[in-house]
Design an enzyme around this catalytic site. Sequence first.
Site, PDB file in Angstrom:
ATOM      1  CG  ASN A 294      -1.825   1.130   1.348  1.00  0.00           C
ATOM      2  OD1 ASN A 294      -1.484   2.245   0.978  1.00  0.00           O
ATOM      3  ND2 ASN A 294      -3.011   0.883   1.882  1.00  0.00           N
TER       4      ASN A 294
ATOM      5  CG  ASP B 112      -5.319  -5.409   8.375  1.00  0.00           C
ATOM      6  OD1 ASP B 112      -4.847  -5.833   7.306  1.00  0.00           O
ATOM      7  OD2 ASP B 112      -6.533  -5.177   8.541  1.00  0.00           O
TER       8      ASP B 112
ATOM      9  CG  ASP C 104      -6.350   9.850   4.633  1.00  0.00           C
ATOM     10  OD1 ASP C 104      -6.711   9.331   5.710  1.00  0.00           O
ATOM     11  OD2 ASP C 104      -5.175   9.806   4.225  1.00  0.00           O
TER      12      ASP C 104
END
Length: 201
Positions: free
Chosen positions: A18, A74, A153
């Site tokens: 990621n 995670d 976000d």
Amino acid sequence: MRRGECGEVFKIFLVSRNEGKIKEFRGLGVSECVDVIPVSLDKVEIQSDDLALIALYSAVQASLYLRDVFFVEDAGLYITSLKGFPGPYSSYVYKTIGVEGVLKLMSGVDDRSASFESVIVLHCPRQGFKVFKGSVRGTISFEARGSGGFGFDPIFIPEGHTKTFAEMDLETKNTLSHRARAFRAMVDWLRTAYKSQVQEI
Ligand code: IMP
């Protein structure tokens, strides 16, 4: 954990693909004198209601390939009025209905409270696996705002602030995020373990 080539900087591997997370962890590392080195590994992500179990399973798989000190993370967004959804399913929900889909689920909902949760599992060849957690409370905005960060976000406003995470720069998000809190807890533990003359952790 090994001493790096530049004085007190430590090196530690992060198993993740990621890009958003990698950028944040690398930034957090700089402020803590830790060189975070991303490693990409093929692993299966299990389904569970428990972030720690998901992260632990990832770390165990990664330990079959990586013998050094490394960590996995995670994370998830927990929305109170949706009984914690999407929580551990955040990645799937982001890929499917996305930010706009979550805003739709929240339309007409007064209770906008939510939190981001992060669980880091650290692997040390001698000491095994250690779990570190971080969380940040906040609210879900009424519309998506900002272009920074990643994932949810643009719709998350941390408590005590008016901007969404996506409207903040990386440094500001890194002073208060769930990820930053879990990371600092891990670094504190590593420093203590290293200082207390543990030869190899
Ligand atoms: P995972 O931890 O890689 O399984 O990803 C969890 C998902 O939660 C991500 O794909 C994002 O959609 C979301 N998420 C986790 N942390 C953050 C964050 O700091 N900002 C925005 N979204 C996040």
